[in-house]
Write a protein that holds these residues in place. Structure first.
Motif, PDB file in Angstrom:
ATOM      1  N   SER A  93       0.711  -1.359  -0.213  1.00  0.00           N
ATOM      2  CA  SER A  93      -0.437   0.020  -0.363  1.00  0.00           C
ATOM      3  C   SER A  93       1.112   1.129   0.141  1.00  0.00           C
ATOM      4  O   SER A  93       1.676   1.086   1.076  1.00  0.00           O
ATOM      5  CB  SER A  93      -1.038  -0.055   1.345  1.00  0.00           C
ATOM      6  OG  SER A  93      -0.912   1.122   1.105  1.00  0.00           O
ATOM      7  N   THR A  94       0.897   1.942  -1.118  1.00  0.00           N
ATOM      8  CA  THR A  94       1.278   3.635  -0.859  1.00  0.00           C
ATOM      9  C   THR A  94       1.346   4.572   0.506  1.00  0.00           C
ATOM     10  O   THR A  94       1.994   4.992   0.746  1.00  0.00           O
ATOM     11  CB  THR A  94       0.648   4.413  -1.956  1.00  0.00           C
ATOM     12  OG1 THR A  94      -0.319   4.820  -1.969  1.00  0.00           O
ATOM     13  CG2 THR A  94       1.282   3.197  -3.771  1.00  0.00           C
ATOM     14  N   GLN A 117      -1.047  -2.334  -6.268  1.00  0.00           N
ATOM     15  CA  GLN A 117      -1.131  -2.105  -4.893  1.00  0.00           C
ATOM     16  C   GLN A 117      -1.367  -3.871  -3.977  1.00  0.00           C
ATOM     17  O   GLN A 117      -2.004  -3.745  -4.943  1.00  0.00           O
ATOM     18  CB  GLN A 117      -1.521  -1.609  -4.171  1.00  0.00           C
ATOM     19  CG  GLN A 117      -1.265  -0.062  -4.384  1.00  0.00           C
ATOM     20  CD  GLN A 117      -2.350   0.972  -3.360  1.00  0.00           C
ATOM     21  OE1 GLN A 117      -1.144   1.822  -2.381  1.00  0.00           O
ATOM     22  NE2 GLN A 117      -3.393   0.975  -3.880  1.00  0.00           N
ATOM     23  N   ASN A 119      -1.877  -4.723  -1.561  1.00  0.00           N
ATOM     24  CA  ASN A 119      -2.889  -4.633  -0.201  1.00  0.00           C
ATOM     25  C   ASN A 119      -3.539  -2.978  -0.434  1.00  0.00           C
ATOM     26  O   ASN A 119      -3.530  -2.958   1.303  1.00  0.00           O
ATOM     27  CB  ASN A 119      -2.145  -5.009   0.944  1.00  0.00           C
ATOM     28  CG  ASN A 119      -2.761  -4.968   2.136  1.00  0.00           C
ATOM     29  OD1 ASN A 119      -4.579  -5.372   2.134  1.00  0.00           O
ATOM     30  ND2 ASN A 119      -2.056  -5.187   3.000  1.00  0.00           N
ATOM     31  N   GLY A 122      -8.667   1.132   2.365  1.00  0.00           N
ATOM     32  CA  GLY A 122     -10.252   1.624   2.032  1.00  0.00           C
ATOM     33  C   GLY A 122     -10.351   2.376   3.754  1.00  0.00           C
ATOM     34  O   GLY A 122      -8.904   2.155   3.907  1.00  0.00           O
ATOM     35  N   ARG A 127     -10.921  -2.136   1.776  1.00  0.00           N
ATOM     36  CA  ARG A 127      -9.907  -2.735   0.318  1.00  0.00           C
ATOM     37  C   ARG A 127     -10.465  -1.725  -0.538  1.00  0.00           C
ATOM     38  O   ARG A 127     -10.987  -1.610  -1.384  1.00  0.00           O
ATOM     39  CB  ARG A 127     -10.399  -4.076  -0.308  1.00  0.00           C
ATOM     40  CG  ARG A 127      -8.688  -4.628  -1.110  1.00  0.00           C
ATOM     41  CD  ARG A 127      -9.269  -6.112  -1.608  1.00  0.00           C
ATOM     42  NE  ARG A 127      -8.775  -6.809  -2.485  1.00  0.00           N
ATOM     43  CZ  ARG A 127      -7.996  -6.578  -2.796  1.00  0.00           C
ATOM     44  NH1 ARG A 127      -6.209  -6.200  -1.978  1.00  0.00           N
ATOM     45  NH2 ARG A 127      -6.433  -7.054  -3.857  1.00  0.00           N
ATOM     46  N   TRP A 128      -8.903  -1.333  -1.280  1.00  0.00           N
ATOM     47  CA  TRP A 128      -8.619  -0.675  -2.462  1.00  0.00           C
ATOM     48  C   TRP A 128      -7.829  -1.494  -3.854  1.00  0.00           C
ATOM     49  O   TRP A 128      -7.180  -1.779  -4.025  1.00  0.00           O
ATOM     50  CB  TRP A 128      -7.955   0.563  -2.171  1.00  0.00           C
ATOM     51  CG  TRP A 128      -8.724   1.454  -3.653  1.00  0.00           C
ATOM     52  CD1 TRP A 128      -7.391   1.571  -4.327  1.00  0.00           C
ATOM     53  CD2 TRP A 128      -9.149   2.518  -3.911  1.00  0.00           C
ATOM     54  NE1 TRP A 128      -8.459   2.672  -5.844  1.00  0.00           N
ATOM     55  CE2 TRP A 128      -9.181   2.709  -4.970  1.00  0.00           C
ATOM     56  CE3 TRP A 128     -10.872   2.308  -3.669  1.00  0.00           C
ATOM     57  CZ2 TRP A 128     -10.218   4.016  -6.195  1.00  0.00           C
ATOM     58  CZ3 TRP A 128     -12.022   3.244  -4.280  1.00  0.00           C
ATOM     59  CH2 TRP A 128     -11.534   3.973  -5.297  1.00  0.00           C
ATOM     60  N   TYR A 137      -1.971   4.941  -8.114  1.00  0.00           N
ATOM     61  CA  TYR A 137      -2.037   5.244  -6.685  1.00  0.00           C
ATOM     62  C   TYR A 137      -1.368   5.545  -5.901  1.00  0.00           C
ATOM     63  O   TYR A 137       0.242   5.781  -6.084  1.00  0.00           O
ATOM     64  CB  TYR A 137      -1.939   3.694  -6.731  1.00  0.00           C
ATOM     65  CG  TYR A 137      -2.648   2.313  -6.818  1.00  0.00           C
ATOM     66  CD1 TYR A 137      -4.190   2.443  -7.168  1.00  0.00           C
ATOM     67  CD2 TYR A 137      -2.421   1.400  -8.146  1.00  0.00           C
ATOM     68  CE1 TYR A 137      -5.130   1.681  -8.061  1.00  0.00           C
ATOM     69  CE2 TYR A 137      -2.595   0.620  -9.365  1.00  0.00           C
ATOM     70  CZ  TYR A 137      -4.258   1.127  -9.051  1.00  0.00           C
ATOM     71  OH  TYR A 137      -4.761  -0.002  -9.647  1.00  0.00           O
ATOM     72  N   LEU A 138      -1.712   6.715  -5.434  1.00  0.00           N
ATOM     73  CA  LEU A 138      -0.215   7.788  -4.887  1.00  0.00           C
ATOM     74  C   LEU A 138      -0.257   8.068  -3.741  1.00  0.00           C
ATOM     75  O   LEU A 138      -1.700   8.119  -3.647  1.00  0.00           O
ATOM     76  CB  LEU A 138       0.027   8.904  -5.658  1.00  0.00           C
ATOM     77  CG  LEU A 138      -1.050   9.745  -5.735  1.00  0.00           C
ATOM     78  CD1 LEU A 138      -1.342  11.201  -4.973  1.00  0.00           C
ATOM     79  CD2 LEU A 138      -0.405  10.697  -7.200  1.00  0.00           C
ATOM     80  N   SER A 139       0.035   8.697  -3.049  1.00  0.00           N
ATOM     81  CA  SER A 139       0.157   9.181  -1.338  1.00  0.00           C
ATOM     82  C   SER A 139       0.957   9.984  -0.933  1.00  0.00           C
ATOM     83  O   SER A 139       2.537   9.909  -1.693  1.00  0.00           O
ATOM     84  CB  SER A 139       0.751   8.219  -0.424  1.00  0.00           C
ATOM     85  OG  SER A 139       0.179   6.434  -0.071  1.00  0.00           O
ATOM     86  N   LYS A 188     -18.133   5.289  -8.731  1.00  0.00           N
ATOM     87  CA  LYS A 188     -16.729   5.717  -7.968  1.00  0.00           C
ATOM     88  C   LYS A 188     -15.736   5.316  -8.680  1.00  0.00           C
ATOM     89  O   LYS A 188     -15.667   4.774  -9.217  1.00  0.00           O
ATOM     90  CB  LYS A 188     -17.214   5.072  -6.996  1.00  0.00           C
ATOM     91  CG  LYS A 188     -15.653   5.508  -5.960  1.00  0.00           C
ATOM     92  CD  LYS A 188     -15.760   5.273  -4.122  1.00  0.00           C
ATOM     93  CE  LYS A 188     -14.522   4.972  -3.677  1.00  0.00           C
ATOM     94  NZ  LYS A 188     -15.006   4.742  -1.844  1.00  0.00           N
ATOM     95  N   GLY A 191     -10.406   7.528  -4.652  1.00  0.00           N
ATOM     96  CA  GLY A 191     -11.585   7.435  -3.510  1.00  0.00           C
ATOM     97  C   GLY A 191     -10.341   8.102  -2.437  1.00  0.00           C
ATOM     98  O   GLY A 191      -8.572   8.008  -3.126  1.00  0.00           O
ATOM     99  N   ILE A 192     -10.312   8.122  -1.286  1.00  0.00           N
ATOM    100  CA  ILE A 192      -8.852   8.874  -0.750  1.00  0.00           C
ATOM    101  C   ILE A 192      -8.804   8.584   0.930  1.00  0.00           C
ATOM    102  O   ILE A 192     -10.059   8.238   1.458  1.00  0.00           O
ATOM    103  CB  ILE A 192      -9.308  10.375  -0.628  1.00  0.00           C
ATOM    104  CG1 ILE A 192      -9.515  11.394  -2.004  1.00  0.00           C
ATOM    105  CG2 ILE A 192      -8.727  11.379   0.296  1.00  0.00           C
ATOM    106  CD1 ILE A 192     -10.744  12.599  -1.848  1.00  0.00           C
ATOM    107  N   LEU A 193      -7.723   8.390   0.871  1.00  0.00           N
ATOM    108  CA  LEU A 193      -7.624   7.724   2.547  1.00  0.00           C
ATOM    109  C   LEU A 193      -6.462   8.844   3.513  1.00  0.00           C
ATOM    110  O   LEU A 193      -5.313   8.395   2.602  1.00  0.00           O
ATOM    111  CB  LEU A 193      -7.298   6.556   2.150  1.00  0.00           C
ATOM    112  CG  LEU A 193      -6.949   5.712   4.282  1.00  0.00           C
ATOM    113  CD1 LEU A 193      -7.464   5.592   4.386  1.00  0.00           C
ATOM    114  CD2 LEU A 193      -5.737   4.130   3.271  1.00  0.00           C
ATOM    115  N   GLY A 209      -3.800   9.972   0.532  1.00  0.00           N
ATOM    116  CA  GLY A 209      -3.184   8.827  -0.345  1.00  0.00           C
ATOM    117  C   GLY A 209      -4.864   8.859  -1.391  1.00  0.00           C
ATOM    118  O   GLY A 209      -5.365   8.897  -1.027  1.00  0.00           O
ATOM    119  N   PHE A 221     -13.359  -4.701 -13.184  1.00  0.00           N
ATOM    120  CA  PHE A 221     -13.889  -4.583 -11.909  1.00  0.00           C
ATOM    121  C   PHE A 221     -14.039  -5.638 -11.657  1.00  0.00           C
ATOM    122  O   PHE A 221     -15.133  -6.584 -12.444  1.00  0.00           O
ATOM    123  CB  PHE A 221     -14.613  -3.730 -11.915  1.00  0.00           C
ATOM    124  CG  PHE A 221     -13.655  -2.240 -12.317  1.00  0.00           C
ATOM    125  CD1 PHE A 221     -13.874  -1.603 -11.247  1.00  0.00           C
ATOM    126  CD2 PHE A 221     -14.634  -1.388 -13.680  1.00  0.00           C
ATOM    127  CE1 PHE A 221     -12.937   0.065 -11.251  1.00  0.00           C
ATOM    128  CE2 PHE A 221     -14.679  -0.016 -13.777  1.00  0.00           C
ATOM    129  CZ  PHE A 221     -13.030   0.479 -12.396  1.00  0.00           C
TER     130      PHE A 221
END
Ligand code: BT5
Length: 327
Positions: A93-94, A117, A119, A122, A127-128, A137-139, A188, A191-193, A209, A221
């Motif tokens: 996970s980033t 990723q 893992n 979300g 899970r994402w 996918y970035l953080s 969707k 998403g943001i974490l 994230g 999907f």
């Protein structure tokens, strides 16, 4: 130890050279041996470049450019976000990696990005879905000088930034769903974490994230989200250049983050409301195990969701998941 700076420089010279660039020219420009150049070329091939080698003429860049750290960095227009960028082909996970780096003192603006990723996370342990090859996918590590109770505004910053960046690539206007979803045509797309390290008085760091479904198509999907998820490509009907979108996203985060630091939550919330698509609609919210139904009255000055229940009482929700009630 690989020298990413030298690899980026080789790519820059190959792009500028149009045709073949000799190994000798590259070794002179970089001040390294031709063997070292050759090792860099091998590493660059592994990170997705097609580089043709001819013993008499040298090296030539061929084919489509990959999605990787060198390419995203070459398009960056930011002051500090992404200037330190780590790109992985695969990571758990980033956010998890960024969290570790932040705890160990990584500078503000450091970005962790991954092609896929294994893992992807979300909120609330969910899970994402993060297959390689299609999405972003970035953080981002941020160090805002704020107390922890203000940190949720960075979710709003991220949402506004993502909606703004996506809207440049998408014919349909993105719609924000409180607190952290970006929808396109009701599904969707991103998403943001937000995660943070703090003590009671102050935030040490925030990990922002962001996951954007860019080029995934419907069959890709997993079944359980096939009817609720979408991608930018699904709406546009054509592939989107992930390098450019990632660059725009980082610029947009930097811009809105600076606005937040300079002017506080008011301009962020007012921009966020322009994308919010549920005011006046019947909604259902699940918050700490309780379900509340009613008409959405929007979001108050603290960022909490307001609902008018059928009896007329207005409920304020600070955390939870909302849906349109018709669903
Ligand atoms: C989120 O959680 O929407 C936060 C997603 C954040 C992902 C980024 S990617 C980079 C960074 N590194 C990480 O590990 N995470 C962040 P939440 O609101 O809890 O939504 C999760 C729910 O969305 C799941 O339970 C599924 O129903 C659905 N979902 C999962 N993967 C999806 C996808 N790729 N597209 C759309 N919906 C998805």
């Amino acid at each position: 130890m690989r020298d990413k700076g030298q690899e980026a420089e080789i790519i820059r010279l190959l792009k500028a050279g149009a045709g073949h660039v000799s190994g000798q020219k590259l070794s002179r420009a970089l001040g390294v041996t031709r063997t070292a150049v050759w090792k860099h070329i091998e590493a660059l091939r592994k990170s997705g470049y097609t580089i043709e080698a001819s013993p008499s003429k040298g090296y030539r860049l061929k084919g489509p450019l990959p999605f990787n750290g060198i390419e995203v960095s070459s398009l960056l227009e930011t002051g500090f976000v992404g200037r330190e960028l780590r790109f992985h082909n695969e990571v758990g996970s980033t956010n998890a990696e960024a969290f570790e780096l932040a705890r160990n003192g990584a500078v503000e603006g450091t970005v962790i990005m991954a092609e896929g990723q294994t893992n992807g996370k979300g909120r609330l342990g969910r899970r994402w879905e993060s297959p390689a090859g299609h999405n972003i996918y970035l953080s981002i590590i941020l160090r805002p000088p704020i107390p922890p109770e203000e940190a949720h505004w960075l979710t709003f910053v991220a949402a506004v930034a993502a909606a703004e960046a996506i809207s440049e690539f998408c014919p349909a206007r993105p719609v924000l769903k409180w607190p952290n979803d970006i929808l396109i045509n009701g599904r969707k797309a991103a998403g943001i974490l937000l995660e943070m390290g703090s003590e009671p008085e102050r935030v040490h760091f925030v990990v922002m994230g962001i996951g954007v479904n860019v080029n995934m198509t419907r069959p890709m999907f997993p079944e359980y989200i096939r009817n609720t998820a979408t991608s930018v490509r699904e709406t546009k009907g054509a592939e989107v250049d992930r390098r450019t979108l990632a660059g725009r996203l980082l610029s947009s985060v930097e811009l809105w983050y600076k606005v937040y630091l300079a002017e506080g939550s008011v301009p962020i919330l007012s921009e966020w409301k322009r994308y919010f698509g549920f005011e006046g609609k019947e909604i259902r919210v699940v918050s700490f195990g309780n379900t509340v139904k009613g008409v959405c009255l929007g979001v108050d000055d603290t960022g909490a969701l307001l609902i008018r229940e059928p009896g007329g009482a207005v409920k304020k929700i600070v955390a939870g998941d909302m849906e349109a009630a018709s669903k």
